[in-house]
Design a protein around this motif. Structure first.
Motif, PDB file in Angstrom:
ATOM      1  N   MET A   1       0.833  -1.170   0.000  1.00  0.00           N
ATOM      2  CA  MET A   1       0.000   0.000   0.000  1.00  0.00           C
ATOM      3  C   MET A   1       0.884   1.241   0.000  1.00  0.00           C
ATOM      4  N   LEU A   2       0.408   2.253  -0.731  1.00  0.00           N
ATOM      5  CA  LEU A   2       1.112   3.528  -0.776  1.00  0.00           C
ATOM      6  C   LEU A   2       0.421   4.511   0.155  1.00  0.00           C
ATOM      7  N   SER A   3       1.236   5.302   0.754  1.00  0.00           N
ATOM      8  CA  SER A   3       0.669   6.336   1.613  1.00  0.00           C
ATOM      9  C   SER A   3       0.167   7.476   0.732  1.00  0.00           C
ATOM     10  N   GLU A   4      -0.607   8.333   1.338  1.00  0.00           N
ATOM     11  CA  GLU A   4      -1.185   9.470   0.629  1.00  0.00           C
ATOM     12  C   GLU A   4      -0.097  10.378   0.087  1.00  0.00           C
ATOM     13  N   GLU A   5       0.948  10.565   0.844  1.00  0.00           N
ATOM     14  CA  GLU A   5       2.066  11.414   0.436  1.00  0.00           C
ATOM     15  C   GLU A   5       2.793  10.822  -0.781  1.00  0.00           C
ATOM     16  N   GLU A   6       3.004   9.494  -0.788  1.00  0.00           N
ATOM     17  CA  GLU A   6       3.672   8.820  -1.912  1.00  0.00           C
ATOM     18  C   GLU A   6       2.827   8.912  -3.188  1.00  0.00           C
ATOM     19  N   LYS A   7       1.515   8.776  -3.012  1.00  0.00           N
ATOM     20  CA  LYS A   7       0.612   8.903  -4.160  1.00  0.00           C
ATOM     21  C   LYS A   7       0.714  10.290  -4.780  1.00  0.00           C
ATOM     22  N   GLN A   8       0.753  11.312  -3.948  1.00  0.00           N
ATOM     23  CA  GLN A   8       0.845  12.690  -4.435  1.00  0.00           C
ATOM     24  C   GLN A   8       2.157  12.915  -5.178  1.00  0.00           C
ATOM     25  N   GLU A   9       3.259  12.380  -4.638  1.00  0.00           N
ATOM     26  CA  GLU A   9       4.562  12.511  -5.291  1.00  0.00           C
ATOM     27  C   GLU A   9       4.565  11.824  -6.665  1.00  0.00           C
ATOM     28  N   LEU A  10       3.992  10.610  -6.733  1.00  0.00           N
ATOM     29  CA  LEU A  10       3.928   9.874  -8.006  1.00  0.00           C
ATOM     30  C   LEU A  10       3.052  10.601  -9.038  1.00  0.00           C
ATOM     31  N   LYS A  11       1.948  11.173  -8.584  1.00  0.00           N
ATOM     32  CA  LYS A  11       1.070  11.927  -9.480  1.00  0.00           C
ATOM     33  C   LYS A  11       1.792  13.150 -10.021  1.00  0.00           C
ATOM     34  N   ALA A  12       2.558  13.826  -9.148  1.00  0.00           N
ATOM     35  CA  ALA A  12       3.309  15.003  -9.585  1.00  0.00           C
ATOM     36  C   ALA A  12       4.385  14.604 -10.585  1.00  0.00           C
ATOM     37  N   GLU A  13       5.066  13.477 -10.315  1.00  0.00           N
ATOM     38  CA  GLU A  13       6.089  12.982 -11.236  1.00  0.00           C
ATOM     39  C   GLU A  13       5.459  12.598 -12.583  1.00  0.00           C
ATOM     40  N   LEU A  14       4.271  11.983 -12.546  1.00  0.00           N
ATOM     41  CA  LEU A  14       3.554  11.599 -13.764  1.00  0.00           C
ATOM     42  C   LEU A  14       3.206  12.824 -14.604  1.00  0.00           C
ATOM     43  N   VAL A  15       2.715  13.872 -13.995  1.00  0.00           N
ATOM     44  CA  VAL A  15       2.380  15.108 -14.705  1.00  0.00           C
ATOM     45  C   VAL A  15       3.632  15.714 -15.306  1.00  0.00           C
ATOM     46  N   GLN A  16       4.727  15.706 -14.534  1.00  0.00           N
ATOM     47  CA  GLN A  16       5.989  16.263 -15.025  1.00  0.00           C
ATOM     48  C   GLN A  16       6.482  15.471 -16.245  1.00  0.00           C
ATOM     49  N   LEU A  17       6.429  14.106 -16.193  1.00  0.00           N
ATOM     50  CA  LEU A  17       6.858  13.273 -17.321  1.00  0.00           C
ATOM     51  C   LEU A  17       5.993  13.520 -18.567  1.00  0.00           C
ATOM     52  N   GLU A  18       4.684  13.642 -18.359  1.00  0.00           N
ATOM     53  CA  GLU A  18       3.783  13.913 -19.484  1.00  0.00           C
ATOM     54  C   GLU A  18       4.113  15.253 -20.127  1.00  0.00           C
ATOM     55  N   ASP A  19       4.424  16.256 -19.303  1.00  0.00           N
ATOM     56  CA  ASP A  19       4.796  17.577 -19.831  1.00  0.00           C
ATOM     57  C   ASP A  19       6.105  17.497 -20.622  1.00  0.00           C
ATOM     58  N   GLU A  20       7.077  16.747 -20.074  1.00  0.00           N
ATOM     59  CA  GLU A  20       8.351  16.596 -20.775  1.00  0.00           C
ATOM     60  C   GLU A  20       8.165  15.882 -22.116  1.00  0.00           C
ATOM     61  N   ILE A  21       7.336  14.829 -22.119  1.00  0.00           N
ATOM     62  CA  ILE A  21       7.069  14.103 -23.371  1.00  0.00           C
ATOM     63  C   ILE A  21       6.413  15.018 -24.394  1.00  0.00           C
ATOM     64  N   THR A  22       5.458  15.826 -23.961  1.00  0.00           N
ATOM     65  CA  THR A  22       4.792  16.764 -24.865  1.00  0.00           C
ATOM     66  C   THR A  22       5.791  17.758 -25.422  1.00  0.00           C
ATOM     67  N   THR A  23       6.672  18.260 -24.576  1.00  0.00           N
ATOM     68  CA  THR A  23       7.698  19.215 -25.011  1.00  0.00           C
ATOM     69  C   THR A  23       8.642  18.557 -26.015  1.00  0.00           C
ATOM     70  N   LEU A  24       9.069  17.326 -25.723  1.00  0.00           N
ATOM     71  CA  LEU A  24       9.960  16.607 -26.637  1.00  0.00           C
ATOM     72  C   LEU A  24       9.294  16.350 -27.997  1.00  0.00           C
ATOM     73  N   ARG A  25       8.002  16.018 -27.985  1.00  0.00           N
ATOM     74  CA  ARG A  25       7.269  15.811 -29.249  1.00  0.00           C
ATOM     75  C   ARG A  25       7.221  17.109 -30.051  1.00  0.00           C
ATOM     76  N   GLN A  26       7.011  18.228 -29.364  1.00  0.00           N
ATOM     77  CA  GLN A  26       6.967  19.511 -30.063  1.00  0.00           C
ATOM     78  C   GLN A  26       8.331  19.851 -30.649  1.00  0.00           C
ATOM     79  N   VAL A  27       9.402  19.600 -29.892  1.00  0.00           N
ATOM     80  CA  VAL A  27      10.756  19.861 -30.378  1.00  0.00           C
ATOM     81  C   VAL A  27      11.065  18.970 -31.571  1.00  0.00           C
ATOM     82  N   LEU A  28      10.706  17.682 -31.464  1.00  0.00           N
ATOM     83  CA  LEU A  28      10.934  16.741 -32.562  1.00  0.00           C
ATOM     84  C   LEU A  28      10.166  17.170 -33.821  1.00  0.00           C
ATOM     85  N   SER A  29       8.936  17.561 -33.659  1.00  0.00           N
ATOM     86  CA  SER A  29       8.124  18.010 -34.788  1.00  0.00           C
ATOM     87  C   SER A  29       8.748  19.243 -35.452  1.00  0.00           C
ATOM     88  N   ALA A  30       9.222  20.174 -34.636  1.00  0.00           N
ATOM     89  CA  ALA A  30       9.858  21.380 -35.184  1.00  0.00           C
ATOM     90  C   ALA A  30      11.132  21.017 -35.935  1.00  0.00           C
TER      91      ALA A  30
END
Length: 174
Positions: A1-30
């Motif tokens: 089981m994950l604690s509430e704090e660990e869940k929040q950290e993973l969600k924040a990391e997930l959002v950050q990774l998604e943003d980085e992937i979107t940025t990389l796709r935009q750079v690649l497209s350009a």
């Protein structure tokens, strides 16, 4: 089981990774658009690239040992086939010449025309001619027997050879 704090950290990391992937796709497209622009300025296009790739692949294939052996074998087989066809053509031409000579001279040789082989051949030809006449133009038998056809052919042949080469040339021009 994950604690509430660990869940929040993973969600924040997930959002950050998604943003980085979107940025990389935009750079690649350009970068891909920039690549296309440069190729257009240099006169390079997809068709030219395909031609170059095909030419290189074709050259690479031709230099392989397997291709060279196959090419040599097929070339040799082609030469043998050409020689064989030539021999067959010569044999067929000779047979037709012999048959022509035989037919012309058989008309004046009653013994040959009365032979069982010739009679059998004559019957087969008459049956075939009758069958063809029936299929093509009804049952009109105005052509005569095989013997009459041979006689008329011999007569026509004698007339054309008597009229000389000039007459033969005139017939060919028509």
């Amino acid at each position: 089981m994950l604690s509430e704090e660990e869940k929040q950290e993973l969600k924040a990391e997930l959002v950050q990774l998604e943003d980085e992937i979107t940025t990389l796709r935009q750079v690649l497209s350009a970068k891909e658009r920039h690549l296309v622009e440069i190729k257009q300025k240099l006169g390079m296009n997809l068709m030219n690239e395909l031609k170059q790739n095909f030419s290189k692949s074709w050259h690479d294939m031709q230099t392989t040992t397997a291709y060279k052996k196959t090419h040599e074998t097929l070339s040799h087989a082609g030469q043998k086939a050409t020689a064989a066809f030539s021999n067959v053509g010569t044999a067929i031409s000779k047979k037709f010449g012999d048959m022509s000579y035989s037919i012309r001279h058989s008309i004046s040789m009653p013994a040959m025309r009365n032979s069982p082989t010739f009679k059998s051949f004559e019957e087969r030809v008459e049956t075939t001619v009758t069958s063809l006449k029936t299929k093509v133009g009804g049952t009109n038998h105005s052509g005569g027997s095989f013997e009459e056809v041979l006689s008329s052919t011999a007569h026509a042949s004698a007339q054309s050879s008597a009229s000389g080469p000039r007459r033969a040339e005139e017939e060919l021009q028509c």
